[in-house]
Structure formats: structure tokens, C-alpha cells
Design a protein around this motif. Structure first.
Motif, PDB file in Angstrom:
ATOM      1  N   THR A 540     -41.547 -34.171 -35.971  1.00 28.81           N
ATOM      2  CA  THR A 540     -40.003 -33.245 -36.437  1.00 28.81           C
ATOM      3  C   THR A 540     -40.343 -31.870 -35.283  1.00 28.81           C
ATOM      4  OG1 THR A 540     -40.283 -33.780 -39.166  1.00 28.81           O
ATOM      5  CG2 THR A 540     -38.823 -32.096 -37.912  1.00 28.81           C
ATOM      6  N   THR A 542     -38.498 -28.681 -34.714  1.00 30.30           N
ATOM      7  CA  THR A 542     -36.938 -27.509 -34.999  1.00 30.30           C
ATOM      8  C   THR A 542     -36.242 -27.046 -33.978  1.00 30.30           C
ATOM      9  OG1 THR A 542     -38.379 -26.515 -37.010  1.00 30.30           O
ATOM     10  CG2 THR A 542     -36.517 -25.029 -35.956  1.00 30.30           C
ATOM     11  N   THR A 571     -30.540 -26.354 -42.320  1.00 27.16           N
ATOM     12  CA  THR A 571     -30.467 -25.550 -42.883  1.00 27.16           C
ATOM     13  C   THR A 571     -30.266 -26.131 -44.472  1.00 27.16           C
ATOM     14  OG1 THR A 571     -28.623 -24.710 -42.809  1.00 27.16           O
ATOM     15  CG2 THR A 571     -30.745 -23.940 -40.914  1.00 27.16           C
ATOM     16  N   GLY A 587     -31.916 -23.769 -35.489  1.00 27.05           N
ATOM     17  CA  GLY A 587     -32.626 -23.561 -37.326  1.00 27.05           C
ATOM     18  C   GLY A 587     -32.382 -25.217 -37.607  1.00 27.05           C
ATOM     19  N   GLU A 588     -31.710 -25.696 -36.856  1.00 29.97           N
ATOM     20  CA  GLU A 588     -31.771 -27.134 -38.047  1.00 29.97           C
ATOM     21  C   GLU A 588     -32.605 -28.495 -36.638  1.00 29.97           C
ATOM     22  OE1 GLU A 588     -27.308 -28.697 -38.700  1.00 29.97           O
ATOM     23  OE2 GLU A 588     -28.103 -28.525 -36.757  1.00 29.97           O
ATOM     24  N   LYS A 589     -33.393 -29.223 -37.802  1.00 32.65           N
ATOM     25  CA  LYS A 589     -34.609 -30.056 -37.568  1.00 32.65           C
ATOM     26  C   LYS A 589     -34.545 -31.838 -36.508  1.00 32.65           C
ATOM     27  CE  LYS A 589     -37.505 -27.782 -40.431  1.00 32.65           C
ATOM     28  NZ  LYS A 589     -38.410 -27.822 -41.377  1.00 32.65           N
TER      29      LYS A 589
END
Length: 594
Positions: A540, A542, A571, A587-589
């Protein structure tokens, strides 16, 4: 009998095409360019074009077919997507500018009938104006988009209902109570009769044609034309205008009557004939009736009507939006999106001019008001939605949820496992053994040929929001996505494109409104083997700065296929497949395999 002036028609169509194309390139609806061309080349300015009896006939046929198409585009089930507070905002965006427009004309000494026509014009909202803008701004899956669409449906419908009342009143010719009651009764009978025919008789006709295996598109088109003209004549008999009959016919032949594929084909035919041929004649010729003298004689009224239209629409929407609890900022954003006008307004204004209810000056004011307000939509909507986005107040909301995944291979099962926690996922495969194995593992899987409509119907494709073609055969993925687009209107179509396939190419994606899975050409077998054996690692990452999925792939993969970007988590914790036409926000992964 007047002969058709072919040269005049040729120039009108060519100029309409040029004006419409220029408008669309700038992000505006084609009718805006067609109106402006009509003003520039018509009597108002250069005087190169003029109307004629035959042009007027073609224009009238054009608006009838355009109203059929508008009716076909309206699905009242879509109103539920906006929620009750959203519908209140849409109604506020109609009522407030309607009232302000009415009293503005009364203040300037206009008649009540003229005031009502202007009120309708400033209250309507253009669906076509917003559709392109929502796509460009990537807002189609937001709550704002659904409220805007609902606002267009409601405002167009309310406008036509009020218009029906005006026509009935004018037809009565006096304030005789009995006469008005008779005209109103005829109008009510028209709506009741057409609703009964649309709900009960037309589906019977559709079932008869399907049982008889009559699949001729030409025959279906002819039958629909007969229905349209029949409804239009009924409207005239009831003392209404033919466009109301055409609109009602479009509502009921939209879907559920004929074969789904034929319905889509017929919809495209009406689109091409009306918007591509006859409607531009109407909008260009409408520009012929515009007078530039209003900028000298009625400039104050033009400015006031335009301001009333904008302020009433934006703040009326925001005012009614307050009880929803979604905030005044979102209300203003919705109002700015609803500020554009379009086809219905110009059609109604043109009929008012033809009937002598409004003057050329008021018609010109309405045309310029439509142009000025529509020009503000991209600017204001971009500003307000960016404002919401920066404050994390832009709410996403899917209209159709759930996934259909083609391919019960390890990659398909891995994707389904991640998605099915918060979504309904149906896996389809033509191999009965691996479907049975998938079922034993707890997956909702079914056996069938994906290229048959029956299989997609069994998977309830009409309710699903995303189709994913995840087989090693790119051509099958493409064909299945085409079926999902043509027959079931699935909005999101994502397909695996294999680098070794020559029969299918990424250039075909645009033709079916699809996008490539993993934002890159990918071989299925190597990754299926890794997942099957467990020889992989899930990571993962970010995102610190907004980036497109394609750029992310370029930065992290290079020329190697050592990693596979699988999902994006926003988010709010909502997961979506990684594909080409997407942007990863700060901020999304990204979940990727290696």
C-alpha cells in the motif's frame, strides 16, 4: 407551393454545424453556437440568411423530434438519486426564478401572458448544458451531479405543464369559466389517455413484436414515428401544442417497450435526425427572429432579466437546499450548475413568439439571457466545486452500484474478494468447473455466455454500475463491454487489454466508453499464477500529490511488469479498481502487487 431552396438549406446546415462544433470545442452545448450563427448571419446582423415557409416547416418537425429525444432521455427513476433534499433544491431553482421573472416583466409593463412565458424561460434548466460539463469536471459520481440532473428533469417537466396551461388559456380565448373548465378538462384527458396508452398498450405492442421476432429497425422507427405523430395530434385536438404530445411519446417509448438494443438504436436515430439535421434548422432560424435593437431600446430590461435569471436560479436553489443539511456552499454549487438554459426554453419562447404572446424584443431578450447565463456555467461550477473539494465537502454518490466481473480466474476472484465487502459482485465465466469452485469459496458466481443478453440479464446487469472484463482474451473483454454499453447502459466499463493480442486494441476503448484495467496492457497468466500459488506481496502506498493513474504507472513500473496496481482507496475508505481514466487524489492509497 413554395419550392425548397436547397442552397439556403445547405448554408443553414453548414453554418449550424460550424457554430455548433465551435461551441462544443469550448465546452458549451451546440445550440448555443447555432443560435449565435443565426444571429450573425440572419437579418439581425449580416442578412445573409432568411427564413421561408419550407424552413419553418422543417424547423417545426425538428422541434417535434427533438422533444421526442428529450423525452427519451428523461428517466423519472433517476429523480431518486438526488434524495428528497436535492429535489427540494431543484424545485427551489424553478420556483424562485419563475416568480422573479414574472414580476420583472410586469414591472416593465408587459402582459401577464408574456410575463409567464418569460418566467418559464428563466426557470428551466438545460440538461445538455450540464452533461458535458459534468464529464469534463469529473463530477458524474457526485451528489451534486444527481441533484443537477433531477433539477433539469423537474424544471423541464414543470415548464411543459405550465406551458400546457398557458396554451389551454389562450385556446379558451376568454375568461369564461365553463370554457376554461372544458379546455382544462381536455388537457387532463390528454395526459390521462397518453399515460394509459404509454403504460399499458405500448408494452403490449412491444411484447407482440418480440414474440413475432420482428427485429427490423426500420419498422420499429416507422411505428414510433406513427406513435409520436398520433400523440402530437392528440395534443393539438386537446388544445395543447404538438410538442407536448411528442414529449409524452418520448417518455413512454424510452425503455421497457421494445427490445433493449432496438430501443437504443432508435434513440440514436432520433438523436441524429433531430440534433444532427432538423433541430439545428430550428435554432439557426430562431436566431433570425432576434433583434439587436434591444441593446439600445431595452438594455435595462435585458440586464435585469439576465440578473434575475442568474440570481434567482443560484440563490433560489441554495435557499431551498438549506433544510437538507448539506450546507449552503453545496447549495450554491448546485445553483451555479443549474444556471444554464437550453432547448426547452428556446422552443417555448419560439412558440410564444409565433402565437403573438411575446414580442420580438422579449424573444431577443430571452435568447441573449440563455446565451449569457449558459456561458457562466463552466466558470462558476468549476470555481464552486473546487471550493467544495478543497474543504472536503464534495460528496461522491454512485447511482448504480455493484460489479459484474467476467472471469472466475485467480485475478478475478482476488478482485471480487476485495470488492464484495461493500458491493454486490457477480462473477461470470463460461467454464462450469471453475464457476463451481468459485461458489464453494463463497463467491456469487454464475455460468454462462457473456455475449448473450440472457446471461447479463440473469446477473441483473441493468442495476450494476461497473463491468470488468478480466479474461485473457481481450477481444471477448471488448465485445462484452460493448454489450454492457449498448444493451444495459452500464456506466463504467473496465477491460483487461493483453499486449499479445492483435485482434483488439486500446483505440477501441473510446468507441465503447471503456478504459483499460491496471492502466496498462497486462498479461493475465503470469499474475494469475502468482496469485494462485501465493507467490506475491500486497503493498500500500499513500499518495502525497495528485497524479493520474497513467503517470503513476509510468513512474513506478518503467519498462518492467514487476508490479501490478490493483486498487485505489479514497480517504473515506471506499475501494475502486485501478484503471486508465482515473486520477489519484492527495491522501488516497494505491494497493499494488509485486
Amino acid at each position: 407551393m413554395e419550392e425548397l431552396n436547397i442552397l439556403n438549406l445547405l448554408i443553414i446546415l453548414t453554418s449550424a454545424w460550424l457554430g455548433g462544433s465551435a461551441a462544443k470545442r469550448m465546452g458549451y452545448p451546440a445550440i448555443l453556437g447555432e443560435l449565435i450563427i443565426g444571429i450573425l448571419l440572419g437579418p439581425a446582423l449580416l442578412g445573409l440568411l432568411e427564413t421561408s415557409e419550407m424552413i419553418n416547416v422543417l424547423a417545426e418537425v425538428g422541434i417535434i423530434l427533438l422533444m421526442v429525444y428529450i423525452g427519451m432521455e428523461i428517466n423519472f427513476r433517476d429523480l431518486g438519486k438526488a434524495s428528497w433534499p436535492g429535489l427540494l433544491a431543484a424545485i427551489g431553482g424553478f420556483i424562485v426564478p419563475f416568480a422573479l421573472g414574472y414580476y420583472t416583466i410586469i414591472y416593465f409593463g408587459g402582459t401577464q401572458m408574456a410575463a409567464i412565458f418569460v418566467a418559464i424561460a428563466v426557470a428551466v434548466t438545460s440538461l445538455t448544458t450540464k452533461s458535458r460539463i459534468l464529464v469534463d469536471l469529473k463530477l458524474l459520481n457526485t451528489r451534486i451531479a444527481y441533484v443537477l440532473m433531477a433539477g433539469a428533469l423537474i424544471s423541464d417537466t414543470l415548464a411543459l405543464v405550465i406551458f400546457a396551461g398557458i396554451i389551454s388559456y389562450v385556446d379558451a380565448g376568454s375568461i369564461d369559466t365553463l370554457g376554461l373548465a372544458w379546455v382544462a378538462g381536455k388537457a387532463i384527458l390528454f395526459f390521462v389517455f397518453t399515460a394509459l396508452v404509454g403504460i399499458f398498450l405500448l408494452p403490449l405492442l412491444g411484447r407482440f413484436l418480440m414474440k413475432s421476432k420482428i427485429n427490423s429497425r426500420t419498422l420499429h422507427f416507422t411505428l414510433i414515428l406513427i406513435i409520436v405523430l398520433g400523440f402530437s395530434e392528440l395534443a393539438e385536438v386537446a388544445g395543447l401544442h404538438s410538442i407536448l404530445g411528442a414529449f409524452m411519446a418520448g417518455l413512454f417509448i424510452r425503455d421497457g417497450v421494445f427490445n433493449r438494443q432496438i430501443s437504443k438504436d432508435i434513440n440514436n436515430i432520433f438523436h441524429d435526425i433531430s440534433i444532427g439535421f432538423l433541430a439545428p434548422i430550428f435554432f439557426v432560424s430562431a436566431g433570425f427572429n432576434v433583434t439587436l435593437e434591444v441593446f439600445q431600446t431595452d438594455l435595462v430590461m435585458l440586464i435585469v432579466v439576465t440578473l434575475v435569471a442568474m440570481i434567482g436560479k443560484i440563490f433560489g436553489t441554495a435557499l431551498f437546499y438549506l433544510p437538507s443539511g448539506y450546507g449552503w456552499r453545496e447549495g450554491i454549487a448546485v445553483g451555479t450548475g443549474m444556471n444554464g438554459r437550453g432547448a426547452v426554453e428556446i422552443i417555448i419562447a419560439g412558440i410564444g413568439l409565433q402565437m403573438g404572446i411575446i414580442t420580438n424584443e422579449i424573444f431577443s431578450i430571452l435568447v441573449f439571457m440563455a446565451i449569457f447565463t449558459t456561458l457562466t456555467v463552466p466558470l462558476f461550477l468549476t470555481w464552486t466545486t473546487n471550493w467544495l473539494r478543497k474543504r472536503n465537502e464534495l460528496v461522491h454518490q454512485e447511482s448504480r452500484s455493484g460489479y459484474i466481473i467476467l472471469g472466475a480466474n485467480p485475478l478475478g476472484l482476488y478482485m471480487a474478494k476485495k470488492l464484495q465487502d461493500k458491493n454486490e459482485v457477480v462473477i461470470i465465466d463460461a467454464n462450469r468447473e471453475i464457476v463451481t469452485e468459485a461458489k464453494t469459496q463463497g463467491f456469487n458466481s454464475m455460468y454462462g455466455n457473456i455475449l448473450k443478453e440472457e446471461t447479463m440479464e440473469d446477473a441483473k446487469a441493468i442495476e450494476k454500475g461497473t463491468f470488468i472484463g478480466l479474461t485473457g482474451n481481450s477481444e471477448i473483454n471488448f465485445l462484452a463491454a460493448q454489450l454492457a454499453e449498448d444493451a444495459f447502459y452500464i456506466p463504467n466499463k473496465i477491460v483487461l487489454v493483453s499486449p499479445s493480442e492483435t485482434g483488439a486494441d486500446v483505440n477501441m476503448l473510446d468507441k465503447i466508453n471503456a478504459t483499460s484495467l491496471f492502466a496498462n496492457k497486462t498479461e493475465l497468466e503470469p499474475w494469475a499464477s502468482k496469485i494462485s500459488s501465493g507467490d506475491f506481496k500486497e503493498n500500500t502506498l499513500t499518495i502525497k500529490e495528485e497524479i493520474s493513474t497513467r503517470e503513476w504507472v509510468k513512474e513506478h513500473k518503467g519498462d518492467k511488469n514487476s508490479i501490478l496496481p490493483f486498487f485505489i482507496i479514497n480517504t473515506e475508505g471506499i475501494i475502486r479498481p485501478f484503471h486508465y481514466n482515473d486520477t489519484i487524489a492527495e491522501g488516497e492509497k494505491v494497493i499494488y502487487l509485486e
